[in-house]
Design a protein around this motif. Sequence first.
Motif, PDB file in Angstrom:
ATOM      1  N   GLY A  27      23.475   7.849  11.471  1.00 30.94           N
ATOM      2  CA  GLY A  27      22.050   7.898  11.776  1.00 30.94           C
ATOM      3  C   GLY A  27      21.301   6.683  11.273  1.00 30.94           C
ATOM      4  O   GLY A  27      21.772   5.960  10.391  1.00 30.94           O
ATOM      5  N   VAL A  28      20.135   6.463  11.860  1.00 26.14           N
ATOM      6  CA  VAL A  28      19.241   5.372  11.459  1.00 26.14           C
ATOM      7  C   VAL A  28      17.865   5.974  11.193  1.00 26.14           C
ATOM      8  O   VAL A  28      17.323   6.713  12.030  1.00 26.14           O
ATOM      9  N   ILE A  29      17.305   5.691  10.024  1.00 24.40           N
ATOM     10  CA  ILE A  29      15.978   6.198   9.676  1.00 24.40           C
ATOM     11  C   ILE A  29      14.952   5.071   9.719  1.00 24.40           C
ATOM     12  O   ILE A  29      15.293   3.887   9.610  1.00 24.40           O
ATOM     13  N   LYS A  30      13.711   5.473   9.888  1.00 26.27           N
ATOM     14  CA  LYS A  30      12.621   4.504   9.855  1.00 26.27           C
ATOM     15  C   LYS A  30      12.549   3.884   8.459  1.00 26.27           C
ATOM     16  O   LYS A  30      12.793   4.553   7.454  1.00 26.27           O
ATOM     17  N   ASP A  31      12.214   2.590   8.397  1.00 25.50           N
ATOM     18  CA  ASP A  31      12.103   1.905   7.112  1.00 25.50           C
ATOM     19  C   ASP A  31      11.170   2.652   6.166  1.00 25.50           C
ATOM     20  O   ASP A  31      10.086   3.098   6.561  1.00 25.50           O
ATOM     21  N   MET A  32      11.585   2.746   4.917  1.00 21.69           N
ATOM     22  CA  MET A  32      10.696   3.277   3.895  1.00 21.69           C
ATOM     23  C   MET A  32      10.758   2.367   2.675  1.00 21.69           C
ATOM     24  O   MET A  32      11.770   1.711   2.432  1.00 21.69           O
ATOM     25  N   HIS A  33       9.668   2.316   1.954  1.00 18.59           N
ATOM     26  CA  HIS A  33       9.560   1.413   0.808  1.00 18.59           C
ATOM     27  C   HIS A  33      10.278   2.009  -0.392  1.00 18.59           C
ATOM     28  O   HIS A  33       9.863   3.026  -0.935  1.00 18.59           O
ATOM     29  N   THR A  34      11.380   1.397  -0.773  1.00 18.71           N
ATOM     30  CA  THR A  34      12.141   1.841  -1.936  1.00 18.71           C
ATOM     31  C   THR A  34      11.761   1.067  -3.193  1.00 18.71           C
ATOM     32  O   THR A  34      12.326   1.278  -4.257  1.00 18.71           O
ATOM     33  N   GLU A  35      10.817   0.146  -3.059  1.00 14.48           N
ATOM     34  CA  GLU A  35      10.255  -0.576  -4.200  1.00 14.48           C
ATOM     35  C   GLU A  35       8.756  -0.673  -3.974  1.00 14.48           C
ATOM     36  O   GLU A  35       8.229  -0.148  -2.999  1.00 14.48           O
ATOM     37  N   SER A  36       8.052  -1.362  -4.869  1.00  8.92           N
ATOM     38  CA  SER A  36       6.620  -1.529  -4.688  1.00  8.92           C
ATOM     39  C   SER A  36       6.362  -2.481  -3.523  1.00  8.92           C
ATOM     40  O   SER A  36       7.271  -3.150  -3.026  1.00  8.92           O
ATOM     41  N   LEU A  37       5.098  -2.559  -3.116  1.00  5.28           N
ATOM     42  CA  LEU A  37       4.734  -3.416  -1.991  1.00  5.28           C
ATOM     43  C   LEU A  37       4.763  -4.894  -2.354  1.00  5.28           C
ATOM     44  O   LEU A  37       4.488  -5.746  -1.514  1.00  5.28           O
ATOM     45  N   HIS A  38       5.081  -5.218  -3.619  1.00  4.89           N
ATOM     46  CA  HIS A  38       5.315  -6.608  -3.969  1.00  4.89           C
ATOM     47  C   HIS A  38       6.542  -7.137  -3.222  1.00  4.89           C
ATOM     48  O   HIS A  38       6.644  -8.325  -2.929  1.00  4.89           O
ATOM     49  N   SER A  39       7.497  -6.242  -2.962  1.00  2.19           N
ATOM     50  CA  SER A  39       8.783  -6.642  -2.382  1.00  2.19           C
ATOM     51  C   SER A  39       8.866  -6.191  -0.933  1.00  2.19           C
ATOM     52  O   SER A  39       8.324  -5.147  -0.548  1.00  2.19           O
ATOM     53  N   GLU A  40       9.558  -6.973  -0.142  1.00  4.15           N
ATOM     54  CA  GLU A  40       9.771  -6.595   1.244  1.00  4.15           C
ATOM     55  C   GLU A  40      10.816  -5.476   1.326  1.00  4.15           C
ATOM     56  O   GLU A  40      11.617  -5.285   0.408  1.00  4.15           O
ATOM     57  N   ILE A  41      10.776  -4.737   2.432  1.00  3.38           N
ATOM     58  CA  ILE A  41      11.754  -3.669   2.628  1.00  3.38           C
ATOM     59  C   ILE A  41      13.136  -4.287   2.805  1.00  3.38           C
ATOM     60  O   ILE A  41      13.318  -5.228   3.581  1.00  3.38           O
ATOM     61  N   LYS A  42      14.110  -3.751   2.088  1.00  7.89           N
ATOM     62  CA  LYS A  42      15.460  -4.303   2.106  1.00  7.89           C
ATOM     63  C   LYS A  42      16.404  -3.343   2.823  1.00  7.89           C
ATOM     64  O   LYS A  42      16.105  -2.150   2.974  1.00  7.89           O
ATOM     65  N   PRO A  43      17.563  -3.826   3.246  1.00  9.92           N
ATOM     66  CA  PRO A  43      18.538  -2.941   3.900  1.00  9.92           C
ATOM     67  C   PRO A  43      19.023  -1.875   2.926  1.00  9.92           C
ATOM     68  O   PRO A  43      19.249  -2.152   1.747  1.00  9.92           O
ATOM     69  N   PHE A  44      19.172  -0.659   3.441  1.00  6.05           N
ATOM     70  CA  PHE A  44      19.527   0.444   2.567  1.00  6.05           C
ATOM     71  C   PHE A  44      20.451   1.404   3.298  1.00  6.05           C
ATOM     72  O   PHE A  44      20.362   1.579   4.521  1.00  6.05           O
ATOM     73  N   ALA A  45      21.349   2.039   2.521  1.00  5.76           N
ATOM     74  CA  ALA A  45      22.272   3.033   3.072  1.00  5.76           C
ATOM     75  C   ALA A  45      22.269   4.263   2.181  1.00  5.76           C
ATOM     76  O   ALA A  45      22.105   4.170   0.951  1.00  5.76           O
ATOM     77  N   TYR A  46      22.454   5.433   2.814  1.00  6.00           N
ATOM     78  CA  TYR A  46      22.460   6.698   2.092  1.00  6.00           C
ATOM     79  C   TYR A  46      23.760   7.444   2.374  1.00  6.00           C
ATOM     80  O   TYR A  46      24.204   7.522   3.520  1.00  6.00           O
ATOM     81  N   MET A  47      24.375   7.959   1.294  1.00  6.54           N
ATOM     82  CA  MET A  47      25.580   8.784   1.397  1.00  6.54           C
ATOM     83  C   MET A  47      25.336  10.125   0.705  1.00  6.54           C
ATOM     84  O   MET A  47      24.375  10.276  -0.061  1.00  6.54           O
ATOM     85  N   TYR A  48      26.242  11.070   0.951  1.00  2.00           N
ATOM     86  CA  TYR A  48      26.083  12.410   0.379  1.00  2.00           C
ATOM     87  C   TYR A  48      26.609  12.457  -1.059  1.00  2.00           C
ATOM     88  O   TYR A  48      27.623  11.849  -1.397  1.00  2.00           O
ATOM     89  N   ALA A  49      25.890  13.191  -1.909  1.00  2.00           N
ATOM     90  CA  ALA A  49      26.356  13.526  -3.258  1.00  2.00           C
ATOM     91  C   ALA A  49      25.916  14.949  -3.549  1.00  2.00           C
ATOM     92  O   ALA A  49      24.794  15.359  -3.195  1.00  2.00           O
ATOM     93  N   LYS A  50      26.784  15.707  -4.191  1.00  3.10           N
ATOM     94  CA  LYS A  50      26.490  17.115  -4.460  1.00  3.10           C
ATOM     95  C   LYS A  50      25.292  17.261  -5.400  1.00  3.10           C
ATOM     96  O   LYS A  50      24.467  18.163  -5.246  1.00  3.10           O
ATOM     97  N   ALA A  51      25.211  16.364  -6.371  1.00  2.00           N
ATOM     98  CA  ALA A  51      24.088  16.401  -7.316  1.00  2.00           C
ATOM     99  C   ALA A  51      23.820  14.989  -7.805  1.00  2.00           C
ATOM    100  O   ALA A  51      24.734  14.183  -7.952  1.00  2.00           O
ATOM    101  N   GLY A  52      22.551  14.709  -8.036  1.00  2.00           N
ATOM    102  CA  GLY A  52      22.166  13.390  -8.530  1.00  2.00           C
ATOM    103  C   GLY A  52      21.490  13.505  -9.883  1.00  2.00           C
ATOM    104  O   GLY A  52      21.694  14.459 -10.630  1.00  2.00           O
ATOM    105  N   SER A  53      20.662  12.534 -10.172  1.00  5.68           N
ATOM    106  CA  SER A  53      19.943  12.526 -11.448  1.00  5.68           C
ATOM    107  C   SER A  53      18.482  12.936 -11.284  1.00  5.68           C
ATOM    108  O   SER A  53      17.798  13.191 -12.271  1.00  5.68           O
ATOM    109  N   TYR A  54      18.020  12.971 -10.026  1.00  9.78           N
ATOM    110  CA  TYR A  54      16.618  13.278  -9.773  1.00  9.78           C
ATOM    111  C   TYR A  54      16.510  14.400  -8.750  1.00  9.78           C
ATOM    112  O   TYR A  54      17.149  14.357  -7.700  1.00  9.78           O
ATOM    113  N   MET A  55      15.699  15.394  -9.078  1.00  8.76           N
ATOM    114  CA  MET A  55      15.458  16.505  -8.157  1.00  8.76           C
ATOM    115  C   MET A  55      14.060  16.346  -7.559  1.00  8.76           C
ATOM    116  O   MET A  55      13.095  16.085  -8.272  1.00  8.76           O
ATOM    117  N   TYR A  56      13.975  16.477  -6.240  1.00  9.13           N
ATOM    118  CA  TYR A  56      12.701  16.383  -5.536  1.00  9.13           C
ATOM    119  C   TYR A  56      12.344  17.774  -5.027  1.00  9.13           C
ATOM    120  O   TYR A  56      13.095  18.379  -4.257  1.00  9.13           O
TER     121      TYR A  56
END
Length: 543
Positions: A341-370
């Motif tokens: 899949g391809v998702i719309k660009d989202m800002h993974t840093e502050s607006l000081h930085s341009e949007i960079k290439p990013f990839a997402y994979m599955y993990a059962k659990a991470g360090s941050y819960m949303y």
Amino acid sequence: MYIKPLTSCHLHDPQGGGRIQYVYILSVVALLILIIAAFNTVNLTMASSDKRIKEIGVRKAFGSGKKLLIIQFLLEAQFVALISLSIGLIIVELVLPYVNNLLHVSLNLSYNIESILAMVGFAVLTGLISGFYPAYFLSSIKSIDLIRKSIHPSALLKKHQSFRKVNKFNLKSALVVFQFALAMVLMVGIIVISKQVHYMKQKDLGFKKEDVLVVHMHDELKGNYEVAKNQLMQMHEIASVSTSRSPLTAWEMSDMPDWDGKPTELVFDMGINLVDYDFDETLGLEILSGRFLDKEFAKDAMDGFVINETAVKIMNMEEPIGKRLTFFKGTQSELDGEIIGVIKDMHTESLHSEIKPFAYMYAKAGSYMYIKLNPNTNPEKLRPVIAQLEKIAPNDPIEYSYLEDTLNSLYASEETTEKLIGYSSLIAILISCLGLLGLSYYSLQKRIKEIGIRKVNGASITQILVLLNKDFVIWVGIAFVIATPIAWKVMHNWLLKFNYRIDLSWWIFILAGVMALMVALITVTLQAYKVASGNPVEALRYE
């Protein structure tokens, strides 16, 4: 690879710039305010010096030399500067707690030999700057001219030049223009910074930041993530729950990807984050093609990649879905999978930085819960949510915050700078007004008889006010012409450090000019109206 000295880490970014820019900005602003104050001293000294002209003439007639007179004026200026330093230190001690609260620091004014010498030296330097021109000018005039008052104290005179030959635009005019030009630059600065901060907070980031609670998970909660997610989803306050290995607003893992047909000369970093299945639903991500990681497809857990628009553009893929992608190739940590899949660009840093290439994979659990809360969930209703997490992980500290607050904290420096520039602008304008008030008072005192004659001959109060304000309007106009290109250059350079920024609209400069003009008109008119509305008999009684 990025390399930089450890001593530069706090204030500098690897790519250049960083918080050191704000140190420079605030230092320059402080210096500008001091210059405005020093120029005010020069202006008011010259404007009021006619009261001392005869004294100086008599001193010179009785043998007082030029050097002695210069020393006298400079010592007087030093005396004023040192008294000002004492008052300034008292003010600093009083406002320091508020400054610490604003900057979230613990500054204190230490008194030792070095700091005392530095402050006294700065006061002496300020006294020299503010007292040198009046001392030199008045000590250079011939005694007979001083006694006759045949000179103009504020004029840009050559030595012994007569007042009749003096141009109308004099030192007083130049200093007023300079002060208002600096004040306008500061006004433009506060308007631009405020607009940029507002723009950064309101810009579409490519995901929904509202009503999302972020919980930093520790060992026990991380190990029981699935249990916590299932129990939380049964609560009516919660719409969705997800997790990620890295925080949403930081790059913690990246590599140069490899894929079939990759050009050998193409070298770039791609960020990687490990998330679970409901990440897209929790943050409201927009799927452009394909799908997001889905538990209905078993292979997604081990063999699925979702990438963003920027990655597709850099990789120059027309049809990315189904292409194989590899990270950390040839290592024990190798990650290999298929782009699903391809998702719309989202800002993974502050607006000081341009949007960079990013990839997402599955993990059962991470360090941050949303935790996506239902709209309008008030803080009181969060207590059951936190209590549930504490019950699941009683030995872990439950650290949580709103995602929106976390994102806003990325621009804390800009917000602080906005406030400091705002206060600085207010101080600069206040000092300029005090100087203008003094100048207008001395100017009006010299024109009282002229105003009386004009009123006797039928001039209205409005006509007199226009006459008295005319010069100040011209000075502000000249200041506007000078300040506009300077302010544009300064703010244009400041905005360049943001990859996503506002445009410098023409109305910002016009607004700053109008504000400065209104300040000048109100300041002068307060004095002028009193004189213009007075009884002309009082001005002409002894004529």
